[in-house]
Every structure is written in structure tokens, then in C-alpha cells.
Enzyme design. Structure first.
Site, PDB file in Angstrom:
ATOM      1  N   LYS A 146       0.913  -1.086  -0.008  1.00 34.08           N
ATOM      2  CA  LYS A 146       0.007   0.092  -0.073  1.00 34.08           C
ATOM      3  C   LYS A 146       0.833   1.163   0.070  1.00 34.08           C
ATOM      4  O   LYS A 146       1.694   1.347   0.765  1.00 34.08           O
ATOM      5  CB  LYS A 146      -0.786   0.118   1.265  1.00 34.08           C
ATOM      6  CG  LYS A 146      -2.108  -0.785   1.218  1.00 34.08           C
ATOM      7  CD  LYS A 146      -2.974  -0.527   2.343  1.00 34.08           C
ATOM      8  CE  LYS A 146      -4.449  -1.225   2.164  1.00 34.08           C
ATOM      9  NZ  LYS A 146      -5.302  -1.108   3.471  1.00 34.08           N
ATOM     10  N   GLU A 188      -0.013  -1.453  16.301  1.00 34.10           N
ATOM     11  CA  GLU A 188      -0.319  -2.408  14.955  1.00 34.10           C
ATOM     12  C   GLU A 188       0.250  -3.522  15.139  1.00 34.10           C
ATOM     13  O   GLU A 188      -0.372  -4.559  14.746  1.00 34.10           O
ATOM     14  CB  GLU A 188       0.723  -1.791  13.933  1.00 34.10           C
ATOM     15  CG  GLU A 188       0.214  -0.376  13.164  1.00 34.10           C
ATOM     16  CD  GLU A 188      -1.130  -0.196  12.498  1.00 34.10           C
ATOM     17  OE1 GLU A 188      -1.798  -1.276  12.237  1.00 34.10           O
ATOM     18  OE2 GLU A 188      -1.283   0.551  11.995  1.00 34.10           O
ATOM     19  N   LYS A 230       0.308 -10.528   8.376  1.00 30.38           N
ATOM     20  CA  LYS A 230      -0.006  -9.721   7.164  1.00 30.38           C
ATOM     21  C   LYS A 230       0.329 -10.446   5.984  1.00 30.38           C
ATOM     22  O   LYS A 230      -0.221 -10.259   4.956  1.00 30.38           O
ATOM     23  CB  LYS A 230       0.900  -8.311   7.530  1.00 30.38           C
ATOM     24  CG  LYS A 230       0.464  -7.464   6.361  1.00 30.38           C
ATOM     25  CD  LYS A 230       0.875  -6.045   6.880  1.00 30.38           C
ATOM     26  CE  LYS A 230       0.044  -5.097   5.602  1.00 30.38           C
ATOM     27  NZ  LYS A 230       0.224  -3.570   6.116  1.00 30.38           N
ATOM     28  N   GLU A 240      -7.016  -5.604  -1.283  1.00 29.33           N
ATOM     29  CA  GLU A 240      -8.059  -5.453  -0.328  1.00 29.33           C
ATOM     30  C   GLU A 240      -9.661  -5.170  -0.954  1.00 29.33           C
ATOM     31  O   GLU A 240     -10.511  -4.441  -0.780  1.00 29.33           O
ATOM     32  CB  GLU A 240      -7.836  -4.026   0.190  1.00 29.33           C
ATOM     33  CG  GLU A 240      -8.462  -3.752   1.557  1.00 29.33           C
ATOM     34  CD  GLU A 240      -8.134  -2.527   2.398  1.00 29.33           C
ATOM     35  OE1 GLU A 240      -8.882  -1.653   2.344  1.00 29.33           O
ATOM     36  OE2 GLU A 240      -6.978  -2.506   2.759  1.00 29.33           O
ATOM     37  N   ASN A 248      -7.540  -3.431   9.036  1.00 33.01           N
ATOM     38  CA  ASN A 248      -7.929  -2.058   9.276  1.00 33.01           C
ATOM     39  C   ASN A 248      -8.626  -1.892  10.632  1.00 33.01           C
ATOM     40  O   ASN A 248      -9.186  -1.140  11.075  1.00 33.01           O
ATOM     41  CB  ASN A 248      -8.452  -1.451   8.230  1.00 33.01           C
ATOM     42  CG  ASN A 248      -7.858  -0.871   6.954  1.00 33.01           C
ATOM     43  OD1 ASN A 248      -6.482  -0.638   7.225  1.00 33.01           O
ATOM     44  ND2 ASN A 248      -8.179  -1.481   5.790  1.00 33.01           N
ATOM     45  N   HIS A 251      -8.969   1.167  12.394  1.00 31.77           N
ATOM     46  CA  HIS A 251      -8.601   2.380  11.669  1.00 31.77           C
ATOM     47  C   HIS A 251      -9.454   3.254  11.150  1.00 31.77           C
ATOM     48  O   HIS A 251      -9.193   4.421  11.054  1.00 31.77           O
ATOM     49  CB  HIS A 251      -7.785   1.761  10.329  1.00 31.77           C
ATOM     50  CG  HIS A 251      -6.299   1.166  10.517  1.00 31.77           C
ATOM     51  ND1 HIS A 251      -6.092   0.066  11.673  1.00 31.77           N
ATOM     52  CD2 HIS A 251      -5.139   1.158  10.053  1.00 31.77           C
ATOM     53  CE1 HIS A 251      -4.722  -0.159  11.554  1.00 31.77           C
ATOM     54  NE2 HIS A 251      -4.279   0.426  10.567  1.00 31.77           N
ATOM     55  N   HIS A 255      -8.671   6.945  11.689  1.00 32.49           N
ATOM     56  CA  HIS A 255      -8.166   7.735  10.564  1.00 32.49           C
ATOM     57  C   HIS A 255      -8.968   9.016  10.871  1.00 32.49           C
ATOM     58  O   HIS A 255      -8.804  10.367  10.426  1.00 32.49           O
ATOM     59  CB  HIS A 255      -8.684   7.287   9.263  1.00 32.49           C
ATOM     60  CG  HIS A 255      -7.582   6.131   8.728  1.00 32.49           C
ATOM     61  ND1 HIS A 255      -7.678   5.517   7.764  1.00 32.49           N
ATOM     62  CD2 HIS A 255      -6.314   5.986   9.369  1.00 32.49           C
ATOM     63  CE1 HIS A 255      -6.722   4.493   7.460  1.00 32.49           C
ATOM     64  NE2 HIS A 255      -5.809   4.871   8.349  1.00 32.49           N
TER      65      HIS A 255
END
Length: 367
Positions: A146, A188, A230, A240, A248, A251, A255
Site C-alpha cells: 500500500k 499495530e 500480514k 483489499e 484495518n 483504523h 483515521h
């Protein structure tokens, strides 16, 4: 000190690559053996990391490339923008770099995302290598391809899926991380337990004190297992379209926190930490998990030195502001917010929830 490297493979057919993990790897020339040959390389770093590690990386690459250029970007999430991205293209064009030029991303998630996006775009694609120097980038952002930049209306909304040639995780560089940045990376790490591996979550509960003390064996296991999880997810869903979205967890809320506070005020991992608490509480109120699970997660996040409550983004209508920002999330569909929830400990699901219930969670989890 150079240690025996461990490896995790990302299986993507022709785009497969290795993640190498260990001490002393950044300055070791053998870490870069087998990479594409080219006449030139560009090391992209920032003003904080470059003085510490750019010279060592340049020395390790000497002999592989006849010309090695270096670019230092300003440090911080607020600089993950079109304007700063252009500086990478400026150097590549000014130096007449061709499509075999290899870009090396030396830094944290911002440097890695921007360098990867530049590599995906320059001449429609040149090779790049991730050399992550933060815990967060070693366990998450450097792995999986990403790349991108932020937009004032949304984080990482402009970018591309573009895989690196290799990821070199030198655990020794984590010794220079500020405590706040190290804790942000642990967010994470923690997320992988609830979404995929509760045995790993149990181990994190037992080992958090060792991790906070930077104990080398604990760090190596945390980074390796995070990358393994991952890698498995990315191998099944590179772009995705479904499964990868579970990475996520936390997230969507996180975000919103970053955008609402202004990029750089809260670190990404801090937003994710508070976001995981909100997502877990939403999962509980939907009847998916019990209160004991939420309490365990909150306790582990707190032990990692991370926030367990979100900030107030709007004094008059905080929940409305969160909802407004979350509707711009990449997982949203037709204006419907999609959350990564914990269906049961160790298993995540992506689904929507009523705005009223989400608002109640936000009100309960922010202060």
C-alpha cells in the site's frame, strides 16, 4: 550487531518478495543481494532518520550502484502530501534517472508510503525497497504494497498498490525511536491478536513488559509474527477486495481522529489504539464479544503506553463529526460506514452498524 536474519515471504507470484528481520541488517551489504541491478539508486529519507542511518545504507549499497543519490524530506504525517511527493520526482528527473533506478525508502510509514507511490508512478513503475526504521513501519506499513499520500479530506485516499522488491527490518534501529513512536508501533502489533491469532495476543499480555524494555528476542518475535499474519492476508487478498480489510481494525475510527485533529497531532498508532477500543466496544454492543475481551484489550493498550479514549473533535456534536469523517473512509460503500469488528476473539469481520449505536460508542469512548 549483526544477528542471524529471519525471513518471511510474501507469496504474490511474480511480485513475491522477502521480508528479512534481524539486528545489524541495514548496514550489511548482503541484505541487498539479489535486488535488480541498475546504474543508479535514490535513498529517500527524512530529516530525522537520514543523519542517523543514510550514510550506513549508502555504504552498504556502494558497489551495487555507480550513482547513489539522497533526498531528505521533512519529517511528519503533515508532510505526506502532493507538494512533498513532487520533490522525489524532481530529483529523479533532474538526475536523468531511468526506469531501472531503484528507490530505497529509509524511514517510517510516511517515507515508505511516499517513496512507494513515487516508485509506482515514475515512468509508470520503477523498483523500490523498504528499509523501515520505526516499529510501526516494520510490522505494518512497509509490508503489503500500500502506497500513497493524504488528502485534507481523508487519510491515504490517493495512492496505488505497488509491491517492494524487499523489506529489510533492522531491529537495532528501534533503539533510537522516541518512546512515543515505539508505543505507536505497538498498536499495530496488538491489532493482529484480535483479528487473527489470540495465542499471539496471550503472548503479548505476557511479554508486554519485555517489549517496552526493547528486549531483543521479544522484539524479533513480535515483528516476525506480525509480518507472518500480514503476509498471509496479503497473499490471499493483495488489493483489499475482501479479506485484507480486516487489517484495518481500529483504523476507521483512528483515521477520523488523525484527520479531525490535524495530521501529526495524534500519531497514527495512537489513533489506531483508541480506534481499536471503540471498535471493540461496538463489537460488544452488537453482541459479538463480551466485556472481558474488551477489558483485556484496553488493559494491553494501556500497558503499551497508548491512549484508550478518543479525543473530542467537536465540542457541540462530537459523534456527528466522527461520523462525517468516517463516511470518507475507503471501506465505506454508498455512504455507509463499514467497520472492522471482532466477530469472536481471533476473528474479524467487516460490516456496518446503525449510526445511533456508533454515536453511543463514540460518546462513551471519547473525552
Amino acid at each position: 550487531m549483526l544477528s542471524m536474519a529471519q525471513e518471511v515471504s510474501i507469496d504474490l507470484g511474480a511480485r513475491s518478495y522477502r521480508i528479512v528481520i534481524g539486528g545489524g541488517l541495514l548496514a550489511e551489504p548482503t541484505s541487498y543481494e539479489g535486488l535488480p541491478r541498475a546504474s543508479a539508486a535514490l535513498i529517500v529519507s527524512n530529516t530525522t532518520v537520514a543523519p542517523l542511518y543514510a550514510a550506513a545504507l549508502r555504504k552498504a549499497l556502494t558497489g551495487r550502484y555507480s550513482k547513489i543519490y539522497e533526498l531528505q524530506l521533512p519529517d511528519g504525517e503533515e508532510h505526506k502530501s502532493w507538494q512533498i511527493l513532487q520533490r522525489i520526482f524532481d530529483v529523479l528527473l533532474e538526475q536523468g534517472c531511468d526506469r531501472k533506478t531503484v528507490l530505497f525508502a529509509l524511514g517510517g510509514g510516511v517515507v515508505g508510503d511516499m517513496t512507494g507511490f513515487a516508485a509506482a508512478s515514475y515512468m509508470r513503475g520503477v523498483p523500490f525497497v523498504q528499509v523501515p526504521t520505526t516499529l510501526l513501519s516494520q510490522v505494518d506499513s512497509s509490508v503489503g504494497g500500500k502506497t500513497g499520500i493524504n488528502h485534507p479530506l481523508g487519510k491515504n485516499m490517493v495512492g496505488a498498490f505497488y509491491q517492494p522488491q524487499r523489506v529489510v527490518c533492522d531491529l537495532d534501529v528501534l533503539a533510537t525511536l522516541p518512546a512515543r513512536e515505539f508505543s505507536a508501533g505497538l498498536a499495530e502489533v496488538i491489532k493482529y491478536g484480535p483479528i487473527a491469532d489470540m495465542d499471539f495476543f496471550d503472548w503479548l499480555e505476557r511479554s508486554m513488559d519485555d517489549l517496552m524494555a526493547h528486549e531483543s528476542a521479544a522484539l524479533a518475535r513480535a515483528v516476525r509474527r506480525s509480518c507472518e499474519i500480514k503476509a498471509a492476508v496479503v497473499g490471499e487478498d493483495e488489493r483489499e477486495s475482501g479479506l485484507r480489510a480486516v487489517l484495518n481494525f481500529g483504523h476507521t475510527f483512528g483515521h477520523a481522529i488523525e484527520a479531525g485533529m490535524g495530521y501529526g497531532v495524534w500519531l497514527h498508532g495512537e489513533g489506531v489504539a483508541a480506534g481499536m477500543v471503540m471498535a471493540a466496544e461496538l463489537s460488544r454492543r452488537l453482541g459479538l464479544v463480551d466485556e472481558i475481551f474488551v477489558e483485556r484489550l484496553v488493559s494491553l493498550i494501556r500497558r503499551a503506553g497508548l491512549p484508550t479514549h478518543g479525543p473530542i473533535l467537536d465540542d457541540k456534536n462530537n459523534a456527528w463529526r466522527y461520523l462525517q469523517l468516517m463516511r470518507g473512509d475507503k471501506k465505506s460503500e454508498a455512504g455507509e460506514i463499514r467497520f472492522v469488528l471482532i466477530e469472536s476473539p481471533g476473528k474479524a469481520v467487516v460490516r456496518s452498524a446503525p449510526d445511533g449505536l456508533v454515536s453511543e460508542v463514540i460518546d462513551a469512548c471519547c473525552r
